[in-house]
Design a protein around this motif. Structure first.
Motif, mmCIF file in Angstrom:
data_model
loop_
_atom_site.group_PDB
_atom_site.id
_atom_site.type_symbol
_atom_site.label_atom_id
_atom_site.label_comp_id
_atom_site.label_asym_id
_atom_site.label_seq_id
_atom_site.Cartn_x
_atom_site.Cartn_y
_atom_site.Cartn_z
ATOM 1 N N TYR A 59 5.590 3.020 6.809
ATOM 2 C CA TYR A 59 5.374 1.849 5.672
ATOM 3 C C TYR A 59 6.534 1.555 4.522
ATOM 4 O O TYR A 59 7.693 1.994 4.325
ATOM 5 C CB TYR A 59 4.244 2.594 4.556
ATOM 6 C CG TYR A 59 3.096 3.126 5.926
ATOM 7 C CD1 TYR A 59 2.630 2.191 5.661
ATOM 8 C CD2 TYR A 59 3.044 4.591 5.169
ATOM 9 C CE1 TYR A 59 0.869 2.984 6.484
ATOM 10 C CE2 TYR A 59 2.094 5.255 6.565
ATOM 11 C CZ TYR A 59 1.479 4.277 6.730
ATOM 12 O OH TYR A 59 0.215 4.713 7.869
ATOM 13 N N VAL A 60 5.745 0.456 4.759
ATOM 14 C CA VAL A 60 7.350 -0.581 3.526
ATOM 15 C C VAL A 60 6.163 -0.930 2.276
ATOM 16 O O VAL A 60 5.267 -1.616 2.043
ATOM 17 C CB VAL A 60 7.658 -2.594 3.762
ATOM 18 C CG1 VAL A 60 9.105 -2.811 2.917
ATOM 19 C CG2 VAL A 60 8.350 -1.973 5.219
ATOM 20 N N PHE A 61 7.264 -0.748 0.833
ATOM 21 C CA PHE A 61 6.261 -0.955 -0.244
ATOM 22 C C PHE A 61 7.975 -2.088 -0.848
ATOM 23 O O PHE A 61 9.034 -1.613 -0.934
ATOM 24 C CB PHE A 61 6.382 0.717 -1.011
ATOM 25 C CG PHE A 61 4.724 0.957 -0.114
ATOM 26 C CD1 PHE A 61 3.696 1.159 -0.543
ATOM 27 C CD2 PHE A 61 5.562 2.316 0.393
ATOM 28 C CE1 PHE A 61 2.879 1.726 -0.113
ATOM 29 C CE2 PHE A 61 4.684 2.993 1.005
ATOM 30 C CZ PHE A 61 2.896 2.295 0.886
ATOM 31 N N VAL A 62 7.233 -2.959 -1.541
ATOM 32 C CA VAL A 62 7.683 -3.912 -2.472
ATOM 33 C C VAL A 62 6.808 -3.672 -4.333
ATOM 34 O O VAL A 62 6.845 -3.700 -3.875
ATOM 35 C CB VAL A 62 8.055 -5.148 -2.000
ATOM 36 C CG1 VAL A 62 8.683 -5.553 -2.435
ATOM 37 C CG2 VAL A 62 8.180 -5.149 -0.482
ATOM 38 N N ILE A 63 8.288 -3.314 -5.128
ATOM 39 C CA ILE A 63 8.324 -2.829 -6.319
ATOM 40 C C ILE A 63 8.701 -3.722 -7.251
ATOM 41 O O ILE A 63 9.941 -3.931 -7.035
ATOM 42 C CB ILE A 63 7.718 -1.512 -7.097
ATOM 43 C CG1 ILE A 63 8.906 -0.467 -6.052
ATOM 44 C CG2 ILE A 63 6.910 -0.709 -5.581
ATOM 45 C CD1 ILE A 63 9.009 0.181 -6.687
ATOM 46 N N PRO A 64 8.626 -3.626 -8.542
ATOM 47 C CA PRO A 64 10.073 -4.233 -9.500
ATOM 48 C C PRO A 64 11.104 -3.774 -9.606
ATOM 49 O O PRO A 64 10.939 -2.438 -9.277
ATOM 50 C CB PRO A 64 9.056 -4.286 -10.714
ATOM 51 C CG PRO A 64 7.185 -4.256 -10.271
ATOM 52 C CD PRO A 64 7.255 -3.854 -9.163
ATOM 53 N N VAL A 65 12.423 -3.778 -8.959
ATOM 54 C CA VAL A 65 13.554 -3.067 -9.317
ATOM 55 C C VAL A 65 13.598 -2.068 -10.537
ATOM 56 O O VAL A 65 14.097 -0.573 -10.610
ATOM 57 C CB VAL A 65 14.426 -3.898 -9.446
ATOM 58 C CG1 VAL A 65 15.036 -4.767 -7.782
ATOM 59 C CG2 VAL A 65 14.361 -5.179 -11.114
ATOM 60 N N SER A 77 -2.776 3.807 -1.209
ATOM 61 C CA SER A 77 -3.089 2.166 -0.627
ATOM 62 C C SER A 77 -3.013 2.137 0.789
ATOM 63 O O SER A 77 -3.232 1.183 1.842
ATOM 64 C CB SER A 77 -1.763 1.487 -0.977
ATOM 65 O OG SER A 77 -0.811 1.983 -0.755
ATOM 66 N N VAL A 78 -2.600 3.142 1.931
ATOM 67 C CA VAL A 78 -1.916 3.127 2.965
ATOM 68 C C VAL A 78 -3.040 4.184 4.132
ATOM 69 O O VAL A 78 -3.063 4.876 5.082
ATOM 70 C CB VAL A 78 -0.737 3.196 3.603
ATOM 71 C CG1 VAL A 78 -0.144 2.149 3.172
ATOM 72 C CG2 VAL A 78 -0.177 4.332 3.111
ATOM 73 N N ASN A 79 -3.855 4.992 3.066
ATOM 74 C CA ASN A 79 -4.827 6.133 3.354
ATOM 75 C C ASN A 79 -4.023 6.963 3.924
ATOM 76 O O ASN A 79 -4.755 7.455 5.040
ATOM 77 C CB ASN A 79 -5.848 5.999 4.979
ATOM 78 C CG ASN A 79 -6.742 4.475 4.210
ATOM 79 O OD1 ASN A 79 -7.147 4.854 2.318
ATOM 80 N ND2 ASN A 79 -7.198 2.938 5.142
#
Length: 155
Positions: A59-65, A77-79
């Motif tokens: 899985y890829v997660f994109v979050i504030p630095v 969030s991805v079960n």
């Protein structure tokens, strides 16, 4: 002629609007240093993290630095029962990207991508253009032209 990363070529082909940024001439390494080098609000500059779940799916997660990924929230969030960061040595073979230059766009194969819900507060967010020293700034609507993603509370 300005430098184009593979991510920028993918965006051009999809006719997605973006602005490219370079910090290649700075000593910036961490996400916060990158935000500072680009003179941007760190809340608008995102980092791309690649994880593996109990099911062995990636899985890829994109979050504030400036934030840390909350593994429990990410797993929910991805079960998945649980997720963990992948090992640095596995990043390049899996995604085609090196640590620090990982973009949610243009990975070797599409991975389920979740972006922190805070991104929705901004007209545009900034994230890696797939090469250390380069970032792209774009709206979530334009990002949807090239990758499928969902928003969730991750930090």
């Amino acid at each position: 002629m300005e430098y184009k990363t593979n991510v920028m070529r993918i965006l051009d082909k999809a006719k997605a609007d973006y602005i490219s940024h370079s910090y290649a001439d700075t000593a910036a390494v961490s996400g916060l240093e990158v935000a500072e080098a680009l003179r941007q609000d760190p809340k608008r500059v995102f980092k791309t993290l690649v994880t593996v779940g109990k099911t062995k799916k990636n899985y890829v997660f994109v979050i504030p630095v400036a934030e840390e990924l909350e593994l429990k929230k990410a797993a929910q969030s991805v079960n998945e029962k649980a997720i963990e960061m992948i090992k640095a040595k596995d990043l390049l073979p899996l995604t085609g990207y090196v640590h620090g230059g990982c973009s949610p766009i243009g990975m070797k194969k599409p991975l389920a991508t979740t972006i922190d819900a805070s991104a929705a507060a901004f007209d545009k967010i900034i994230f890696s253009a797939g090469k250390i020293g380069y970032q792209v700034e774009m709206s979530l609507d334009d990002l949807r032209k090239v990758i499928d993603f969902r928003l969730a509370e991750l930090v």
